[in-house]
Design a protein around this motif. Structure first.
Motif, PDB file in Angstrom:
ATOM      1  N   VAL A   1       3.227  13.015   8.149  1.00  0.00           N
ATOM      2  CA  VAL A   1       2.721  12.375   9.368  1.00  0.00           C
ATOM      3  C   VAL A   1       1.563  11.442   9.024  1.00  0.00           C
ATOM      4  O   VAL A   1       1.508  10.302   9.490  1.00  0.00           O
ATOM      5  CB  VAL A   1       2.296  13.433  10.415  1.00  0.00           C
ATOM      6  N   ASN A   2       0.634  11.912   8.197  1.00  0.00           N
ATOM      7  CA  ASN A   2      -0.509  11.084   7.824  1.00  0.00           C
ATOM      8  C   ASN A   2      -0.090   9.875   6.991  1.00  0.00           C
ATOM      9  O   ASN A   2      -0.680   8.801   7.110  1.00  0.00           O
ATOM     10  CB  ASN A   2      -1.558  11.917   7.091  1.00  0.00           C
ATOM     11  N   THR A   3       0.944  10.023   6.163  1.00  0.00           N
ATOM     12  CA  THR A   3       1.467   8.888   5.405  1.00  0.00           C
ATOM     13  C   THR A   3       2.081   7.858   6.354  1.00  0.00           C
ATOM     14  O   THR A   3       1.880   6.650   6.182  1.00  0.00           O
ATOM     15  CB  THR A   3       2.503   9.360   4.372  1.00  0.00           C
ATOM     16  N   GLY A   4       2.807   8.318   7.364  1.00  0.00           N
ATOM     17  CA  GLY A   4       3.363   7.417   8.371  1.00  0.00           C
ATOM     18  C   GLY A   4       2.273   6.685   9.132  1.00  0.00           C
ATOM     19  O   GLY A   4       2.387   5.484   9.403  1.00  0.00           O
TER      20      GLY A   4
ATOM     21  N   ARG B   1      -0.767   6.014   8.040  1.00  0.00           N
ATOM     22  CA  ARG B   1      -1.366   5.037   7.112  1.00  0.00           C
ATOM     23  C   ARG B   1      -0.469   3.803   6.977  1.00  0.00           C
ATOM     24  O   ARG B   1      -0.960   2.669   6.993  1.00  0.00           O
ATOM     25  CB  ARG B   1      -1.583   5.692   5.755  1.00  0.00           C
ATOM     26  N   ALA B   2       0.842   4.017   6.850  1.00  0.00           N
ATOM     27  CA  ALA B   2       1.773   2.893   6.742  1.00  0.00           C
ATOM     28  C   ALA B   2       1.718   2.031   7.997  1.00  0.00           C
ATOM     29  O   ALA B   2       1.720   0.792   7.912  1.00  0.00           O
ATOM     30  CB  ALA B   2       3.190   3.405   6.509  1.00  0.00           C
ATOM     31  N   TYR B   3       1.654   2.654   9.163  1.00  0.00           N
ATOM     32  CA  TYR B   3       1.547   1.909  10.423  1.00  0.00           C
ATOM     33  C   TYR B   3       0.268   1.081  10.451  1.00  0.00           C
ATOM     34  O   TYR B   3       0.284  -0.091  10.819  1.00  0.00           O
ATOM     35  CB  TYR B   3       1.576   2.876  11.613  1.00  0.00           C
ATOM     36  N   LYS B   4      -0.857   1.708  10.064  1.00  0.00           N
ATOM     37  CA  LYS B   4      -2.140   1.005  10.109  1.00  0.00           C
ATOM     38  C   LYS B   4      -2.194  -0.172   9.142  1.00  0.00           C
ATOM     39  O   LYS B   4      -2.881  -1.149   9.395  1.00  0.00           O
ATOM     40  CB  LYS B   4      -3.288   1.973   9.828  1.00  0.00           C
ATOM     41  N   LEU B   5      -1.465  -0.082   8.034  1.00  0.00           N
ATOM     42  CA  LEU B   5      -1.471  -1.171   7.054  1.00  0.00           C
ATOM     43  C   LEU B   5      -0.472  -2.275   7.393  1.00  0.00           C
ATOM     44  O   LEU B   5      -0.666  -3.420   7.004  1.00  0.00           O
ATOM     45  CB  LEU B   5      -1.174  -0.626   5.653  1.00  0.00           C
ATOM     46  N   SER B   6       0.599  -1.946   8.116  1.00  0.00           N
ATOM     47  CA  SER B   6       1.653  -2.931   8.353  1.00  0.00           C
ATOM     48  C   SER B   6       1.661  -3.481   9.781  1.00  0.00           C
ATOM     49  O   SER B   6       1.468  -4.672   9.991  1.00  0.00           O
ATOM     50  CB  SER B   6       3.024  -2.342   8.010  1.00  0.00           C
ATOM     51  N   LEU B   7       1.898  -2.645  10.762  1.00  0.00           N
ATOM     52  CA  LEU B   7       2.065  -3.118  12.139  1.00  0.00           C
ATOM     53  C   LEU B   7       0.766  -3.256  12.926  1.00  0.00           C
ATOM     54  O   LEU B   7       0.631  -4.177  13.741  1.00  0.00           O
ATOM     55  CB  LEU B   7       3.006  -2.188  12.898  1.00  0.00           C
ATOM     56  N   SER B   8      -0.168  -2.385  12.705  1.00  0.00           N
ATOM     57  CA  SER B   8      -1.403  -2.395  13.481  1.00  0.00           C
ATOM     58  C   SER B   8      -2.149  -3.733  13.408  1.00  0.00           C
ATOM     59  O   SER B   8      -2.624  -4.219  14.435  1.00  0.00           O
ATOM     60  CB  SER B   8      -2.309  -1.250  13.056  1.00  0.00           C
ATOM     61  N   PRO B   9      -2.262  -4.360  12.222  1.00  0.00           N
ATOM     62  CA  PRO B   9      -2.943  -5.665  12.196  1.00  0.00           C
ATOM     63  C   PRO B   9      -2.223  -6.737  13.018  1.00  0.00           C
ATOM     64  O   PRO B   9      -2.865  -7.642  13.553  1.00  0.00           O
ATOM     65  CB  PRO B   9      -2.945  -6.044  10.714  1.00  0.00           C
TER      66      PRO B   9
END
Length: 79
Positions: A9-12, A14-22
């Protein structure tokens, strides 16, 4: 839930924050953010109830839907 599940869950998150969130921008009206809230809800309450809590939170994250500190509710039941 197990440590492997929490790590996934935490890896997901982190991936969201690095890719889609910006791309979406910083628009969350709550603390913790909706993505952090959903990740914590998934870990604390499991995939079904955690998903439901995250969905409800995202629906409230709109103009007129509230703001401020909104923590994940504690798990009730078996300890």
């Amino acid at each position: 839930m197990g440590r492997l599940y929490a790590k996934a869950v935490n890896t997901g998150l982190r991936a969201y924050k690095l890719s889609l969130s910006p791309l979406i921008g910083q628009a969350c009206r709550f603390a913790p953010t909706c993505s952090e809230y959903t990740a914590e809800a998934l870990i604390v309450h499991g995939p079904i109830k955690g998903s439901w809590l995250g969905f409800k939170r995202i629906c409230r994250c709109r103009p007129g839907g509230g703001h401020g500190y909104d923590p994940v509710p504690p798990k009730v039941g078996k300890n």
